[in-house]
Enzyme design. Sequence first.
Site, PDB file in Angstrom:
ATOM      1  N   LYS A 131     -12.763  -1.327   6.933  1.00 50.18           N
ATOM      2  CA  LYS A 131     -12.217  -3.007   7.506  1.00 50.18           C
ATOM      3  C   LYS A 131     -12.798  -2.348   9.371  1.00 50.18           C
ATOM      4  O   LYS A 131     -13.162  -4.215   9.502  1.00 50.18           O
ATOM      5  CB  LYS A 131     -10.308  -2.510   8.319  1.00 50.18           C
ATOM      6  CG  LYS A 131      -9.930  -2.001   7.150  1.00 50.18           C
ATOM      7  CD  LYS A 131      -9.287  -3.238   5.524  1.00 50.18           C
ATOM      8  CE  LYS A 131      -8.759  -2.667   4.684  1.00 50.18           C
ATOM      9  NZ  LYS A 131      -8.643  -3.641   3.847  1.00 50.18           N
TER      10      LYS A 131
ATOM     11  N   TRP B 292       0.762  -1.373  -0.179  1.00 58.24           N
ATOM     12  CA  TRP B 292      -0.129   0.248   0.067  1.00 58.24           C
ATOM     13  C   TRP B 292       0.755   1.096   0.187  1.00 58.24           C
ATOM     14  O   TRP B 292       0.392   2.676  -0.925  1.00 58.24           O
ATOM     15  CB  TRP B 292      -0.994  -0.216   1.006  1.00 58.24           C
ATOM     16  CG  TRP B 292      -2.428  -1.348   0.963  1.00 58.24           C
ATOM     17  CD1 TRP B 292      -2.571  -2.472   1.712  1.00 58.24           C
ATOM     18  CD2 TRP B 292      -2.857  -1.306  -0.379  1.00 58.24           C
ATOM     19  NE1 TRP B 292      -3.044  -3.465   1.750  1.00 58.24           N
ATOM     20  CE2 TRP B 292      -3.620  -2.187   0.392  1.00 58.24           C
ATOM     21  CE3 TRP B 292      -3.603  -0.419  -1.165  1.00 58.24           C
ATOM     22  CZ2 TRP B 292      -4.386  -3.405  -0.895  1.00 58.24           C
ATOM     23  CZ3 TRP B 292      -4.276  -1.266  -1.824  1.00 58.24           C
ATOM     24  CH2 TRP B 292      -4.889  -2.338  -1.853  1.00 58.24           C
TER      25      TRP B 292
ATOM     26  N   ASP C 225      -1.554   6.329   6.610  1.00 57.39           N
ATOM     27  CA  ASP C 225      -2.788   5.868   6.236  1.00 57.39           C
ATOM     28  C   ASP C 225      -3.131   4.825   7.416  1.00 57.39           C
ATOM     29  O   ASP C 225      -2.404   3.899   7.643  1.00 57.39           O
ATOM     30  CB  ASP C 225      -2.176   4.744   4.950  1.00 57.39           C
ATOM     31  CG  ASP C 225      -3.474   3.782   4.326  1.00 57.39           C
ATOM     32  OD1 ASP C 225      -4.541   4.102   5.286  1.00 57.39           O
ATOM     33  OD2 ASP C 225      -2.984   3.566   3.471  1.00 57.39           O
TER      34      ASP C 225
END
Length: 367
Positions: free
Chosen positions: A202, A104, A178
């Site tokens: 999530k 990511w 993030d």
Amino acid sequence: MTARIRPFNFSAGPAMLPEEVLREAAAEMLDWHGSGMGVMEMSHRGKEFIEIYETAVRDLRGLLAVPPEFRILFMQGGGLGENAIVPMNLSRGGLVDVVVTGAWSKKSLAEAGRYANANVAASNEASGFTTLPAPASWDLREGASYLHLCSNETIHGVEFQTLPDLTALGSQAPLVVDCSSHILSRSIDWSRVGLAFAGAQKNIGPAGLTIVFVREDLLGHALPICPTAFDYSVVAEHGSMFNTPPTYGIYIAGLVFQHVLRQGGVAEMARRAIERSQLLYRYLDDNGGFYRNPVAADARSRMNVPFFLADASHNEAFLAGAREAGLLQLKGHKSVGGMRASLYNAMPLAGVQTLVEYMKDFVRRHG
């Protein structure tokens, strides 16, 4: 194994939600609090939805102890969208440093490079993304607009246990975090953060909602190419209502916030996360070599646990047996293979206990 109504869903996202929240949403589907409307049917500017929105913001600010100088924005575009929205708002077209610790943050680096001079400040790629580079070794450029960090890498299963203090490292750059895949599972040291963002799918709610926490002094610097709907200062000025926000996602998020508060808040979520992950890691470290987790002990994620069978020819049988046992979505990301168990806040300890017992039984039958 104990009979249960629903299976245990180990998906990395979109992920399982608390059953209590799903039942509450189902009961209110046709009529929210006597309004005669479901939330999906409401005007985002009507008093009913404004009540939902304001309660969600208040509860989230309380759960994470977000200081008043941070604005909380409810946006769209997901974490990948923020990889572009952040540099369009904060880079000023200058220098951006990125710590690359997995898939990511690699995407974040590539996207930031479209809008700024993006540089790898540190990387753990040489270790196969199984360690974390020590902050003292980071190459931080003078004058950088910000440093980007992914505090929990969902695919490779590495997590920063503490956020770096950039000031102590000699940098004045704001830290951008993030935290999509572990938000609400641990506290955040806001004194070290300039901006944090998280996709909801999530630990918070359905896909489609992205939450941004941005310090007020970082507003008002968007590049001319930044779409108005993605300009943080515009979104903040309009209370996340410049365009129609993801209303149902905000509603579900609000229910999740209230659920977490009833469970004991983020401190309790952190305690449970440690308990769940330690149970699985203990078995992965002491099973005779049938399974392994490659991540260094001090870098292991509490949320996402990748693991591999020593004999990959057993993979399909393992997954098929897991599905029969009510253990879903254990297949690892296609880029790395193997298995992955995501242990988000909604996963009960019983889910991990059941997984470990299944893994032990699989060894007995195939080892």
